[in-house]
Each structure stands twice: as structure tokens, then as C-alpha cells.
Scaffold this motif. Structure first.
Motif, PDB file in Angstrom:
ATOM      1  N   PRO A  96      -4.245  -4.937 -72.950  1.00  0.00           N
ATOM      2  CA  PRO A  96      -4.994  -5.845 -73.817  1.00  0.00           C
ATOM      3  C   PRO A  96      -4.046  -6.797 -74.556  1.00  0.00           C
ATOM      4  O   PRO A  96      -2.890  -6.454 -74.822  1.00  0.00           O
ATOM      5  N   ASN A  97      -4.544  -7.987 -74.869  1.00  0.00           N
ATOM      6  CA  ASN A  97      -3.826  -9.025 -75.604  1.00  0.00           C
ATOM      7  C   ASN A  97      -2.679  -9.670 -74.828  1.00  0.00           C
ATOM      8  O   ASN A  97      -1.841 -10.337 -75.427  1.00  0.00           O
ATOM      9  N   PHE A  98      -2.644  -9.507 -73.512  1.00  0.00           N
ATOM     10  CA  PHE A  98      -1.630 -10.183 -72.700  1.00  0.00           C
ATOM     11  C   PHE A  98      -1.871 -11.687 -72.754  1.00  0.00           C
ATOM     12  O   PHE A  98      -2.990 -12.160 -72.613  1.00  0.00           O
ATOM     13  N   ARG A  99      -0.792 -12.430 -72.934  1.00  0.00           N
ATOM     14  CA  ARG A  99      -0.818 -13.888 -72.878  1.00  0.00           C
ATOM     15  C   ARG A  99       0.351 -14.315 -72.002  1.00  0.00           C
ATOM     16  O   ARG A  99       1.475 -13.894 -72.219  1.00  0.00           O
ATOM     17  N   GLY A 100       0.061 -15.141 -71.003  1.00  0.00           N
ATOM     18  CA  GLY A 100       1.138 -15.591 -70.147  1.00  0.00           C
ATOM     19  C   GLY A 100       0.619 -16.357 -68.954  1.00  0.00           C
ATOM     20  O   GLY A 100      -0.425 -17.017 -69.025  1.00  0.00           O
ATOM     21  N   THR A 101       1.369 -16.257 -67.843  1.00  0.00           N
ATOM     22  CA  THR A 101       0.996 -16.970 -66.625  1.00  0.00           C
ATOM     23  C   THR A 101       1.027 -16.041 -65.419  1.00  0.00           C
ATOM     24  O   THR A 101       1.720 -15.034 -65.399  1.00  0.00           O
ATOM     25  N   TRP A 102       0.241 -16.442 -64.424  1.00  0.00           N
ATOM     26  CA  TRP A 102       0.165 -15.756 -63.137  1.00  0.00           C
ATOM     27  C   TRP A 102       0.509 -16.788 -62.071  1.00  0.00           C
ATOM     28  O   TRP A 102      -0.179 -17.790 -61.939  1.00  0.00           O
ATOM     29  N   ARG A 103       1.596 -16.550 -61.339  1.00  0.00           N
ATOM     30  CA  ARG A 103       1.976 -17.416 -60.231  1.00  0.00           C
ATOM     31  C   ARG A 103       1.785 -16.631 -58.933  1.00  0.00           C
ATOM     32  O   ARG A 103       2.401 -15.583 -58.746  1.00  0.00           O
ATOM     33  N   THR A 104       0.923 -17.129 -58.062  1.00  0.00           N
ATOM     34  CA  THR A 104       0.799 -16.538 -56.733  1.00  0.00           C
ATOM     35  C   THR A 104       1.830 -17.239 -55.857  1.00  0.00           C
ATOM     36  O   THR A 104       1.749 -18.445 -55.632  1.00  0.00           O
ATOM     37  N   ILE A 105       2.817 -16.484 -55.392  1.00  0.00           N
ATOM     38  CA  ILE A 105       3.908 -17.025 -54.589  1.00  0.00           C
ATOM     39  C   ILE A 105       3.490 -17.114 -53.127  1.00  0.00           C
ATOM     40  O   ILE A 105       3.675 -18.140 -52.480  1.00  0.00           O
ATOM     41  N   SER A 106       2.944 -16.014 -52.627  1.00  0.00           N
ATOM     42  CA  SER A 106       2.360 -16.015 -51.278  1.00  0.00           C
ATOM     43  C   SER A 106       0.985 -15.365 -51.406  1.00  0.00           C
ATOM     44  O   SER A 106       0.780 -14.492 -52.255  1.00  0.00           O
ATOM     45  N   THR A 107       0.050 -15.817 -50.602  1.00  0.00           N
ATOM     46  CA  THR A 107      -1.334 -15.358 -50.721  1.00  0.00           C
ATOM     47  C   THR A 107      -1.360 -13.858 -50.978  1.00  0.00           C
ATOM     48  O   THR A 107      -0.754 -13.079 -50.236  1.00  0.00           O
ATOM     49  N   VAL A 108      -2.046 -13.496 -52.035  1.00  0.00           N
ATOM     50  CA  VAL A 108      -2.053 -12.107 -52.498  1.00  0.00           C
ATOM     51  C   VAL A 108      -3.447 -11.511 -52.333  1.00  0.00           C
ATOM     52  O   VAL A 108      -4.452 -12.221 -52.427  1.00  0.00           O
ATOM     53  N   LYS A 109      -3.451 -10.218 -52.073  1.00  0.00           N
ATOM     54  CA  LYS A 109      -4.700  -9.455 -52.044  1.00  0.00           C
ATOM     55  C   LYS A 109      -4.432  -8.167 -52.807  1.00  0.00           C
ATOM     56  O   LYS A 109      -3.417  -7.497 -52.584  1.00  0.00           O
ATOM     57  N   LYS A 110      -5.350  -7.848 -53.726  1.00  0.00           N
ATOM     58  CA  LYS A 110      -5.169  -6.652 -54.549  1.00  0.00           C
ATOM     59  C   LYS A 110      -6.476  -5.887 -54.681  1.00  0.00           C
ATOM     60  O   LYS A 110      -7.558  -6.462 -54.539  1.00  0.00           O
ATOM     61  N   VAL A 111      -6.352  -4.607 -54.969  1.00  0.00           N
ATOM     62  CA  VAL A 111      -7.473  -3.768 -55.359  1.00  0.00           C
ATOM     63  C   VAL A 111      -7.401  -3.691 -56.874  1.00  0.00           C
ATOM     64  O   VAL A 111      -6.344  -3.361 -57.424  1.00  0.00           O
ATOM     65  N   TYR A 112      -8.484  -4.034 -57.560  1.00  0.00           N
ATOM     66  CA  TYR A 112      -8.442  -4.093 -59.018  1.00  0.00           C
ATOM     67  C   TYR A 112      -9.423  -3.114 -59.666  1.00  0.00           C
ATOM     68  O   TYR A 112     -10.441  -2.741 -59.083  1.00  0.00           O
ATOM     69  N   PHE A 113      -9.073  -2.753 -60.881  1.00  0.00           N
ATOM     70  CA  PHE A 113      -9.923  -1.940 -61.746  1.00  0.00           C
ATOM     71  C   PHE A 113      -9.802  -2.539 -63.145  1.00  0.00           C
ATOM     72  O   PHE A 113      -8.703  -2.601 -63.694  1.00  0.00           O
ATOM     73  N   PHE A 114     -10.895  -3.052 -63.674  1.00  0.00           N
ATOM     74  CA  PHE A 114     -10.894  -3.661 -65.000  1.00  0.00           C
ATOM     75  C   PHE A 114     -11.917  -2.940 -65.866  1.00  0.00           C
ATOM     76  O   PHE A 114     -13.062  -2.741 -65.439  1.00  0.00           O
ATOM     77  N   VAL A 115     -11.500  -2.551 -67.046  1.00  0.00           N
ATOM     78  CA  VAL A 115     -12.403  -1.865 -67.968  1.00  0.00           C
ATOM     79  C   VAL A 115     -12.434  -2.618 -69.294  1.00  0.00           C
ATOM     80  O   VAL A 115     -11.402  -3.050 -69.794  1.00  0.00           O
ATOM     81  N   GLU A 116     -13.646  -2.808 -69.795  1.00  0.00           N
ATOM     82  CA  GLU A 116     -13.844  -3.424 -71.101  1.00  0.00           C
ATOM     83  C   GLU A 116     -14.047  -2.302 -72.122  1.00  0.00           C
ATOM     84  O   GLU A 116     -14.745  -1.335 -71.857  1.00  0.00           O
TER      85      GLU A 116
END
Length: 117
Positions: A96-116
Motif C-alpha cells: 500500500p501507498n506505493f508511488r512510482g513508475t512501471w516500465r514494461t521492457i519486453s511484453t510481460v504477462k503476469k498472474v496477479y492477486f489484488f486485495v482491497e
């Protein structure tokens, strides 16, 4: 309704396609594709992919994301910190509270889990 959910990448169907808004886009023209497995309430899981580009990431105190990279490479830079690179096989947590940037260098695929919270 079943309490067991699954998503097989080979037959996931048509993805939800999105792009970062102009206020977040910093470089390139990345396209995001997602195949939700569970998308409702306070828990979101599935597969997400992105093409190369750079965009801002701003999380508040109400969410945490964990993801496992299946393919590709990204660089995450937290404000005030050095860039960190992650690739296939890496498990990453964005607190939580992350501030920054996301650079995709080469096409990425991920499995994600996000909880509020």
C-alpha cells in the motif's frame, strides 16, 4: 454458485483491453490486457499482460498487489529509490501507498492477486 474458480490461459477467451490514461502515460503507447478469474468485491485475481511503455503507478493505503511474472521483463521504480528489474519467475509485492513508475521492457504477462482492505 461454485466456490472453485479457475482460469486456463489457453482458453481464457477475449481479454479486457485498456491503456493508461493520459495523466499516467510517460512514454510509449502500452496496451494492457486482462483475463479476470475473480473480479468482484475486495479480491481480484487473473492474468494481466502489457506491451512496452512507461506509466505512473500510484496506490493508496487500501490495496496490496502480489504478482508472479510468467514472461517478459519490467522495471519498477519507487519514488526516491533505484529502479528494480523483474522477469519471468519473479514473485513481486506492491505494498500500500506505493508511488512510482512501471516500465514494461519486453511484453510481460503476469498472474496477479489484488486485495482491497
Amino acid at each position: 454458485m461454485s466456490k472453485l474458480k479457475h482460469l486456463r490461459p489457453s482458453d481464457a477467451g477475449e481479454p479486457i483491453v485498456d491503456r493508461p490514461g493520459p495523466e499516467k502515460l510517460l512514454e510509449g503507447n502500452p496496451e494492457f490486457r486482462s483475463w479476470p478469474c475473480r473480479d468482484g468485491g475486495k479480491v481480484h485475481t487473473g492474468i494481466w499482460a502489457a506491451t512496452p511503455g512507461l506509466h505512473k503507478v500510484e496506490r493508496d493505503e487500501t490495496g496490496l498487489e502480489q504478482f508472479y511474472i510468467l514472461e517478459g521483463e519490467v522495471e519498477l521504480t519507487e519514488e526516491g529509490s533505484q529502479p528494480q528489474r523483474f522477469g519471468a519467475g519473479d514473485l513481486v509485492v506492491i505494498e500500500p501507498n506505493f508511488r512510482g513508475t512501471w516500465r514494461t521492457i519486453s511484453t510481460v504477462k503476469k498472474v496477479y492477486f489484488f486485495v482491497e482492505f
